[in-house]
Every structure is written in C-alpha cells, then in structure tokens.
Design a protein around this motif. Structure first.
Motif, PDB file in Angstrom:
ATOM      1  N   ARG A 103       0.880  -1.282   0.038  1.00 53.48           N
ATOM      2  CA  ARG A 103      -0.127   0.084   0.151  1.00 53.48           C
ATOM      3  C   ARG A 103       0.794   1.301  -0.035  1.00 53.48           C
ATOM      4  NH1 ARG A 103      -4.629   1.382   4.498  1.00 53.48           N
ATOM      5  NH2 ARG A 103      -5.273   3.191   3.579  1.00 53.48           N
ATOM      6  N   VAL A 104       1.918   1.210   0.603  1.00 54.44           N
ATOM      7  CA  VAL A 104       2.975   2.422   0.597  1.00 54.44           C
ATOM      8  C   VAL A 104       3.955   2.371  -0.541  1.00 54.44           C
ATOM      9  CG1 VAL A 104       2.676   2.989   2.997  1.00 54.44           C
ATOM     10  CG2 VAL A 104       4.586   1.391   2.211  1.00 54.44           C
ATOM     11  N   HIS A 105       3.823   1.413  -1.635  1.00 54.74           N
ATOM     12  CA  HIS A 105       4.470   1.306  -2.821  1.00 54.74           C
ATOM     13  C   HIS A 105       5.943   0.768  -2.387  1.00 54.74           C
ATOM     14  CE1 HIS A 105       0.802   3.205  -4.348  1.00 54.74           C
ATOM     15  NE2 HIS A 105       1.010   4.395  -3.816  1.00 54.74           N
ATOM     16  N   ILE A 106       5.892   0.056  -1.560  1.00 52.40           N
ATOM     17  CA  ILE A 106       7.522  -0.809  -1.506  1.00 52.40           C
ATOM     18  C   ILE A 106       7.290  -2.035  -2.384  1.00 52.40           C
ATOM     19  CG2 ILE A 106       8.708  -2.175  -0.059  1.00 52.40           C
ATOM     20  CD1 ILE A 106       8.108  -0.247   2.356  1.00 52.40           C
ATOM     21  N   PRO A 107       8.333  -2.031  -3.383  1.00 48.54           N
ATOM     22  CA  PRO A 107       8.489  -3.183  -4.182  1.00 48.54           C
ATOM     23  C   PRO A 107       9.008  -4.355  -3.432  1.00 48.54           C
ATOM     24  CG  PRO A 107      10.230  -1.437  -4.716  1.00 48.54           C
ATOM     25  CD  PRO A 107       9.275  -0.849  -3.654  1.00 48.54           C
ATOM     26  N   ASP A 108       8.618  -5.395  -4.251  1.00 47.85           N
ATOM     27  CA  ASP A 108       9.248  -6.723  -3.678  1.00 47.85           C
ATOM     28  C   ASP A 108       8.841  -7.008  -2.249  1.00 47.85           C
ATOM     29  OD1 ASP A 108      10.253  -7.456  -6.060  1.00 47.85           O
ATOM     30  OD2 ASP A 108      11.973  -6.595  -5.738  1.00 47.85           O
ATOM     31  N   ALA A 109       7.459  -6.730  -1.757  1.00 50.19           N
ATOM     32  CA  ALA A 109       7.117  -6.582  -0.465  1.00 50.19           C
ATOM     33  C   ALA A 109       7.200  -7.852   0.535  1.00 50.19           C
ATOM     34  CB  ALA A 109       5.601  -6.034  -0.048  1.00 50.19           C
ATOM     35  N   GLU A 110       7.066  -8.913  -0.079  1.00 53.07           N
ATOM     36  CA  GLU A 110       7.464 -10.015   0.646  1.00 53.07           C
ATOM     37  C   GLU A 110       8.730 -10.229   0.943  1.00 53.07           C
ATOM     38  OE1 GLU A 110       5.869 -12.863   1.633  1.00 53.07           O
ATOM     39  OE2 GLU A 110       3.719 -12.940   0.324  1.00 53.07           O
ATOM     40  N   LYS A 111       9.824  -9.952   0.135  1.00 56.90           N
ATOM     41  CA  LYS A 111      11.125 -10.006   0.304  1.00 56.90           C
ATOM     42  C   LYS A 111      11.481  -9.010   1.498  1.00 56.90           C
ATOM     43  CE  LYS A 111      15.407  -9.107  -2.064  1.00 56.90           C
ATOM     44  NZ  LYS A 111      16.243  -8.994  -3.344  1.00 56.90           N
ATOM     45  N   ARG A 112      11.084  -7.797   1.436  1.00 61.42           N
ATOM     46  CA  ARG A 112      11.268  -6.706   2.364  1.00 61.42           C
ATOM     47  C   ARG A 112      10.993  -7.116   3.796  1.00 61.42           C
ATOM     48  NH1 ARG A 112      15.157  -3.635  -0.283  1.00 61.42           N
ATOM     49  NH2 ARG A 112      14.350  -2.922  -2.243  1.00 61.42           N
ATOM     50  N   MET A 113       9.853  -7.916   3.806  1.00 64.81           N
ATOM     51  CA  MET A 113       9.300  -8.299   5.149  1.00 64.81           C
ATOM     52  C   MET A 113      10.597  -8.853   5.924  1.00 64.81           C
ATOM     53  SD  MET A 113       6.135  -8.025   5.972  1.00 64.81           S
ATOM     54  CE  MET A 113       5.722  -9.440   7.187  1.00 64.81           C
ATOM     55  N   ASP A 114      11.669  -9.599   5.268  1.00 63.99           N
ATOM     56  CA  ASP A 114      12.702 -10.281   6.040  1.00 63.99           C
ATOM     57  C   ASP A 114      13.634  -9.627   6.005  1.00 63.99           C
ATOM     58  OD1 ASP A 114      10.969 -12.545   6.359  1.00 63.99           O
ATOM     59  OD2 ASP A 114      11.241 -13.362   4.401  1.00 63.99           O
ATOM     60  N   GLU A 115      13.916  -8.443   5.609  1.00 62.36           N
ATOM     61  CA  GLU A 115      15.301  -7.617   5.568  1.00 62.36           C
ATOM     62  C   GLU A 115      15.251  -6.509   6.863  1.00 62.36           C
ATOM     63  OE1 GLU A 115      15.583  -5.273   2.146  1.00 62.36           O
ATOM     64  OE2 GLU A 115      16.196  -6.969   0.967  1.00 62.36           O
ATOM     65  N   TYR A 116      16.436  -6.350   7.288  1.00 66.37           N
ATOM     66  CA  TYR A 116      16.681  -5.590   8.493  1.00 66.37           C
ATOM     67  C   TYR A 116      16.599  -3.946   8.099  1.00 66.37           C
ATOM     68  CZ  TYR A 116      17.495  -9.683  11.151  1.00 66.37           C
ATOM     69  OH  TYR A 116      17.383 -10.722  11.936  1.00 66.37           O
ATOM     70  N   PRO A 117      16.456  -3.139   8.885  1.00 67.92           N
ATOM     71  CA  PRO A 117      16.358  -1.675   8.495  1.00 67.92           C
ATOM     72  C   PRO A 117      17.588  -0.920   7.909  1.00 67.92           C
ATOM     73  CG  PRO A 117      15.141  -1.816  10.509  1.00 67.92           C
ATOM     74  CD  PRO A 117      15.892  -3.225  10.530  1.00 67.92           C
ATOM     75  N   HIS A 118      18.680  -1.483   8.176  1.00 67.35           N
ATOM     76  CA  HIS A 118      19.944  -1.132   7.650  1.00 67.35           C
ATOM     77  C   HIS A 118      19.957  -1.462   6.141  1.00 67.35           C
ATOM     78  CE1 HIS A 118      21.581  -5.154   8.431  1.00 67.35           C
ATOM     79  NE2 HIS A 118      22.364  -4.871   7.334  1.00 67.35           N
ATOM     80  N   ARG A 119      19.338  -2.281   5.810  1.00 65.00           N
ATOM     81  CA  ARG A 119      19.389  -2.710   4.399  1.00 65.00           C
ATOM     82  C   ARG A 119      18.525  -1.681   3.599  1.00 65.00           C
ATOM     83  NH1 ARG A 119      20.829  -7.737   2.939  1.00 65.00           N
ATOM     84  NH2 ARG A 119      20.494  -7.099   0.909  1.00 65.00           N
ATOM     85  N   LEU A 120      17.668  -0.734   4.107  1.00 67.95           N
ATOM     86  CA  LEU A 120      16.846  -0.094   3.563  1.00 67.95           C
ATOM     87  C   LEU A 120      17.367   1.284   3.159  1.00 67.95           C
ATOM     88  CD1 LEU A 120      13.373  -0.915   5.120  1.00 67.95           C
ATOM     89  CD2 LEU A 120      14.440  -2.088   3.368  1.00 67.95           C
ATOM     90  N   SER A 121      16.999   2.085   2.160  1.00 66.00           N
ATOM     91  CA  SER A 121      17.345   3.401   1.860  1.00 66.00           C
ATOM     92  C   SER A 121      16.562   4.545   2.919  1.00 66.00           C
ATOM     93  CB  SER A 121      17.015   3.845   0.400  1.00 66.00           C
ATOM     94  OG  SER A 121      15.720   3.804   0.095  1.00 66.00           O
ATOM     95  N   GLY A 122      16.834   5.609   3.093  1.00 61.96           N
ATOM     96  CA  GLY A 122      16.094   6.554   3.747  1.00 61.96           C
ATOM     97  C   GLY A 122      14.541   6.588   3.302  1.00 61.96           C
ATOM     98  N   GLY A 123      14.423   6.522   2.160  1.00 64.65           N
ATOM     99  CA  GLY A 123      13.224   6.806   1.637  1.00 64.65           C
ATOM    100  C   GLY A 123      12.233   5.436   1.838  1.00 64.65           C
ATOM    101  N   MET A 124      12.914   4.260   1.621  1.00 64.54           N
ATOM    102  CA  MET A 124      12.180   2.957   2.066  1.00 64.54           C
ATOM    103  C   MET A 124      11.756   2.942   3.366  1.00 64.54           C
ATOM    104  SD  MET A 124      11.147   0.738  -0.332  1.00 64.54           S
ATOM    105  CE  MET A 124      12.416   0.889  -1.685  1.00 64.54           C
ATOM    106  N   SER A 125      12.941   3.427   4.287  1.00 68.27           N
ATOM    107  CA  SER A 125      12.493   3.197   5.858  1.00 68.27           C
ATOM    108  C   SER A 125      11.475   4.122   6.128  1.00 68.27           C
ATOM    109  CB  SER A 125      13.922   3.740   6.467  1.00 68.27           C
ATOM    110  OG  SER A 125      14.873   3.089   6.198  1.00 68.27           O
ATOM    111  N   GLN A 126      11.371   5.430   5.479  1.00 69.46           N
ATOM    112  CA  GLN A 126      10.211   6.316   5.663  1.00 69.46           C
ATOM    113  C   GLN A 126       8.897   5.511   5.463  1.00 69.46           C
ATOM    114  OE1 GLN A 126       9.345   8.121   7.931  1.00 69.46           O
ATOM    115  NE2 GLN A 126      10.156  10.333   7.129  1.00 69.46           N
ATOM    116  N   ARG A 127       8.916   4.891   4.384  1.00 68.70           N
ATOM    117  CA  ARG A 127       7.705   4.217   3.871  1.00 68.70           C
ATOM    118  C   ARG A 127       7.240   3.260   4.940  1.00 68.70           C
ATOM    119  NH1 ARG A 127       6.270   5.385  -1.597  1.00 68.70           N
ATOM    120  NH2 ARG A 127       7.611   6.656  -2.697  1.00 68.70           N
TER     121      ARG A 127
END
Length: 339
Positions: free
Chosen positions: A140-164
């Motif tokens: 809903r907040v337009h994060i691609p590959d949402a299933e994959k992102r579920m299992d990632e840690y915050p440090h792997r995300l960009s600032g914009g992705m973390s904000q989403r």
C-alpha cells in the motif's frame, strides 16, 4: 454538529531540569477536524515535536508535568486518562511518524517482525493473518518486492524506503489522526515529493486527519489547509494556508516566509532572521521574539501579547499586527458638515 477530532485547550507544560522547572508549552490551543491537514511550523526549539509527544502521551512523567489545560481527543482527555487508556489510543486511533526513521526502527528486528508486532498488539491478529496484512501494508505504501522486504533489516533500506515502512506501521490500524514529524527531513527532493504524495493518497483513502510538523514552508503550501506558527513554546499565529502566505501578520511568520527559497530566485541572497530561539530558561517577561524583531516596541518587552483575532480564522500574538488590524476595521471618518 461535527466535533473536532483534536481539541487542545490552553495547554501549559513544564519540564524539570536538575536545577529548575521551565515552561515548555505556554497556553497552547490547537484544534484539528476529521480529514483536515494542520501544519505546525517554526524553527527547531519552538516546541513542535514536544507538542506531538504530549498529544501521544510519550513524555516521561518524571521530567514533565501538565500544569494546566486539556488535550481532548475523540471525547477523552489525554491528560487525565490512565496510561493503559493512552496505550489503547496510541497506534490504534492516533499514530506518529517520527523524524528519523532509521533511529525509530529497531535495528535488530526485521521490518516484517516490527509490523507484525504492531498488528498483533493492537488488532489481536494471529501470526499468519498479521503477516499477510503486513505485506499488504508494504504494498500500500508502494514498497516493491514486499514479501522480500518483510525479512530484511532496517539497515538494508534506503532513507526513503525506511520512511515508507514507518508510514506503513503508522497507518496499520487505520488511525483517525496521523502526526507526521518532519517526514521528509534528510530525504532528497524526489523522495520528498514521493513521500508527500503518498501521505495525500493515504489521507484521501482513509479520511484520516493529518498534523504535519515541519519547518519547510514549501511542504506546508503543498499539503495543509491551516497553519499554526509556534515560537518559544507559544502559538504566535494561526490562519488558513492561503491567508498566511498572502498576508502574514506576525513578524516571525514574515521572517520565515522571506527566508524561504523561491522558484527563479538565482544569485540572490536569502533573507534570514537574526539571532536564535531563546532558551526556555531565559524567556523574557514580554514577547519572546523581541530581540529578533524589527518592529519591536517598549511595550513588547513589558508584557507578552495575547493571541488575538485579526480577521476571520486569522489570529496573531503581536501588538503591531493587532494595531494594524484595528485600523483596517475602523470606519472612515466623515467630513464635517458646514452651514
């Protein structure tokens, strides 16, 4: 008759230091209606984030105390209800996006586990249902590959992705009020525009009210219907956004607008406001903006001007602005009739 969602009235909040107690919020009143966007603006140290933390009931009682006033929200006074009742409101009926998503997210937990925890605590969902809903929220907040992102840690995300991710957590329980504290800080212009567009989209979908805390007047112009300007813990001006930009009344608001870059302004020096926001322990008896104001008068140092209506839905705490408004509304003198 529709009632305001948020009705903060005459809130006075003190903070305790090692040596003294200082007034951090002084007689602050704010209202917010369902579906509305209210921008709260001012420099760092003016009390914007402190106001949000007080609304959320997140200030530690050992250093903070409400001396006077109330924070009405959906018929309850956040000041007087129990901590358990506040916990039921937080995340469920009101939610907050904090300034720095990288520090707000737990670095040792995956994105998915943090979302799932929010959903299970507030909605009582089982693990499988909560995970499915968490994936839906990321989409809903337009994060691609949402299933994959579920299992990632915050440090792997960009600032914009973390904000989403933070936005997804905030809207997980469909809150009536979302407080966004500097939601575009430290993001580049392209990502800023995407985050603001996302907030508008989510607000239109759910009808939630939005309190936008920012120092960026460009964000205010793009997002808000009303603006409250804060300085040194007080509200010094409030107006509809179009009125504020067209006819700012308080010298502080005028200074903020002059210091805002404009399209096509190349090679020109930006105006600034001299000095800095005074420390809470050093506030003067009169107007806190006195030392920085080009319109200051002796009376401004003697007593603090009250927030006074200047026109419909427009008020300011400034003697000079009040005098000008009074002159505008006086009927013109009629010439005497001679016999």
């Amino acid at each position: 008759m529709m009632q305001p969602l948020l009705d903060m009235q005459h809130l006075t909040l003190t903070l305790r230091t090692r040596t003294q107690r200082v007034v951090a919020l002084d007689n602050l009143s704010l209202t917010l209606w369902p579906g509305e966007t209210l921008a709260v603006v001012g420099e760092s140290g003016c009390g914007k984030s402190l106001t949000a933390l007080a609304m959320m009931g997140l200030l530690p009682p050992r250093i903070s105390q409400v001396e006077h006033g109330q924070i009405g929200f959906e018929g309850s006074d956040i000041v007087t209800i129990s901590e358990r009742a506040r916990q039921r409101l937080r995340g469920r009926r009101m939610a907050m996006i904090f300034q720095d998503p990288m520090s707000a997210l737990n670095p040792v937990k995956t994105v998915g586990s943090q979302l799932i925890e929010t959903l299970r605590v507030h909605l009582g969902l089982d693990a499988r249902t909560a995970r499915d809903l968490a994936v839906t929220l990321l989409r809903r907040v337009h994060i691609p590959d949402a299933e994959k992102r579920m299992d990632e840690y915050p440090h792997r995300l960009s600032g914009g992705m973390s904000q989403r991710v933070m936005i997804a957590m905030a809207i997980a329980c469909e809150p009536a009020l979302l407080i966004a504290d500097e939601p575009t800080t430290a993001l580049d212009m392209t990502i800023q525009a995407q985050i603001l567009a996302l907030l508008r989209e989510l607000q239109q979908q759910s009808g939630m009210a939005l309190m936008l805390i920012t120092h960026d007047l460009g964000v205010v112009a793009a997002m808000a219907q009303r603006v409250a300007v804060m300085y040194a813990g007080r509200k010094v001006e409030e107006a509809p956004v179009d009125t504020l930009f067209a006819s700012p009344a308080h010298p502080y608001t005028q200074g903020l607008l002059r210091a805002t870059p404009r399209t096509g302004q190349h090679g020109e020096r930006l105006m600034d406001i001299p000095g800095r926001v005074p420390a809470l322990a050093d506030l003067p008896v009169g107007c806190a903006f006195y030392d920085r104001c080009s319109h200051a008068q002796p009376r401004c140092l003697q007593r603090s001007p009250a927030l006074t209506p200047l026109a419909e839905n427009h008020s300011a705490a400034c003697f000079v602005a009040q005098d000008r408004a009074l002159l505008r509304h006086q009927p013109p003198r009629q010439a005497g009739v001679t016999g």
